[in-house]
Design a protein around this motif. Structure first.
Motif, short mmCIF file in Angstrom:
data_model
loop_
_atom_site.label_atom_id
_atom_site.label_comp_id
_atom_site.label_asym_id
_atom_site.label_seq_id
_atom_site.Cartn_x
_atom_site.Cartn_y
_atom_site.Cartn_z
N UNK A 117 -34.46 59.04 -51.28
CA UNK A 117 -33.60 57.87 -51.38
C UNK A 117 -34.39 56.65 -51.89
N UNK A 118 -33.71 55.69 -52.49
CA UNK A 118 -34.38 54.45 -52.89
C UNK A 118 -35.07 53.79 -51.69
N UNK A 119 -36.31 53.41 -51.89
CA UNK A 119 -37.11 52.82 -50.81
C UNK A 119 -37.89 53.82 -50.01
N UNK A 120 -37.59 55.12 -50.17
CA UNK A 120 -38.34 56.16 -49.47
C UNK A 120 -39.65 56.45 -50.18
N UNK A 121 -40.52 57.15 -49.49
CA UNK A 121 -41.87 57.38 -50.03
C UNK A 121 -42.10 58.81 -50.48
N UNK A 122 -42.93 58.93 -51.52
CA UNK A 122 -43.47 60.21 -51.97
C UNK A 122 -44.97 60.16 -51.73
N UNK A 123 -45.51 61.20 -51.09
CA UNK A 123 -46.93 61.25 -50.75
C UNK A 123 -47.55 62.50 -51.36
N UNK A 124 -48.68 62.31 -52.03
CA UNK A 124 -49.41 63.42 -52.64
C UNK A 124 -50.82 63.46 -52.05
N UNK A 125 -51.12 64.52 -51.32
CA UNK A 125 -52.45 64.76 -50.76
C UNK A 125 -53.12 65.82 -51.61
N UNK A 126 -54.27 65.49 -52.18
CA UNK A 126 -54.90 66.43 -53.09
C UNK A 126 -56.40 66.24 -53.13
N UNK A 127 -57.09 67.30 -53.49
CA UNK A 127 -58.53 67.20 -53.72
C UNK A 127 -58.76 66.56 -55.09
N UNK A 128 -59.87 65.84 -55.20
CA UNK A 128 -60.23 65.25 -56.47
C UNK A 128 -61.73 65.42 -56.67
N UNK A 129 -62.18 65.30 -57.88
CA UNK A 129 -63.60 65.54 -58.18
C UNK A 129 -64.39 64.25 -58.03
#
Length: 238
Positions: free
Chosen positions: A148-160
């Protein structure tokens, strides 16, 4: 004849087509949790807790965990009173997640075409799965669409990591130790693919830009574990 960029990507060392990735995760499902614990010294649970914190989801919020794997992030969100749906394209992973948390809903679904209505969740998360999206931009756009508008998307990931000594350790660990673990476990292809998938994944700034392009705003990221782990958040535009 000149090979197209798409064809080249498919044949590049360490890359797999989507159907191959799905089959690979079906094969390694039984040892996936142990692999995570070995590769992260058991810290992956703490990183998932941080990702759940940054989702800002709480009691009664409806949350989608994409590429849920064996369900650890979905379970963490559910422990906070969230109404969680986990989805993954690997049926063997889902078998394990359902056994681990039979009270939760786990669907077989492809992140490239999520079978959920627009704006039907308060938040969406993905933990260590975005690097396996066959089209990262499209996967992020799908996650954005269902929130929904105002809701969050979260991406947890490894990075170099970019700076020594951690960058040196990271290279040795992923280029040498992890493939050996794969051979010992009987899955050498999988443990060659996984380190390469981390190397191919965009850096923190690149991923932040892709999240913006997908329609997210107020995009931020947190680096932890000496720069090995990045947790990105973005809000769906109002």
């Amino acid at each position: 004849m000149t090979m197209s960029a798409q064809q080249a990507a498919r044949t590049a060392p360490g890359t797999l087509e989507e159907t191959q990735v799905r089959a690979m995760f079906d094969r390694i499902a039984g040892i996936y949790d142990r692999l995570n614990s070995v590769m992260t010294a058991g810290l992956h649970h703490e990183w998932r807790r941080r990702a759940a914190d940054l989702s800002a989801a709480g009691h009664g919020d409806r949350v989608l965990d994409v590429a849920t794997g064996t369900g650890d992030l979905a379970i963490e969100l559910a422990s906070r009173g969230c109404d969680v749906v986990g989805c993954d394209f690997s049926e063997q992973m889902l078998t394990l997640s359902r056994a681990k948390a039979p009270q939760l809903r786990f669907d077989q679904a492809n992140a490239m075409s999520l079978p959920y209505d627009d704006a039907s969740f308060d938040a969406a998360t993905v933990g260590f799965g975005a690097r396996n999206f066959s089209d990262l931009g499209r996967g992020l756009a799908e996650m954005t669409r269902v929130v929904r508008p105002g809701g969050r998307v979260v991406v947890l990931e490894m990075t170099t990591p970019r700076r020594p000594p951690l960058s040196t350790f990271f290279g040795v660990w992923f280029d040498r130790v992890v493939p050996v673990l794969g051979r010992l476990a009987g899955n050498p292809d999988a443990y060659s693919y996984l380190p390469n998938s981390v190397k191919r994944f965009p850096g923190p700034d690149g991923l932040a830009q892709l999240m913006w392009d997908a329609g997210l705003r107020d995009v931020h990221y947190l680096l932890t574990a000496g720069g090995i782990i990045a947790i990105h958040t973005g809000e769906v535009a109002l």
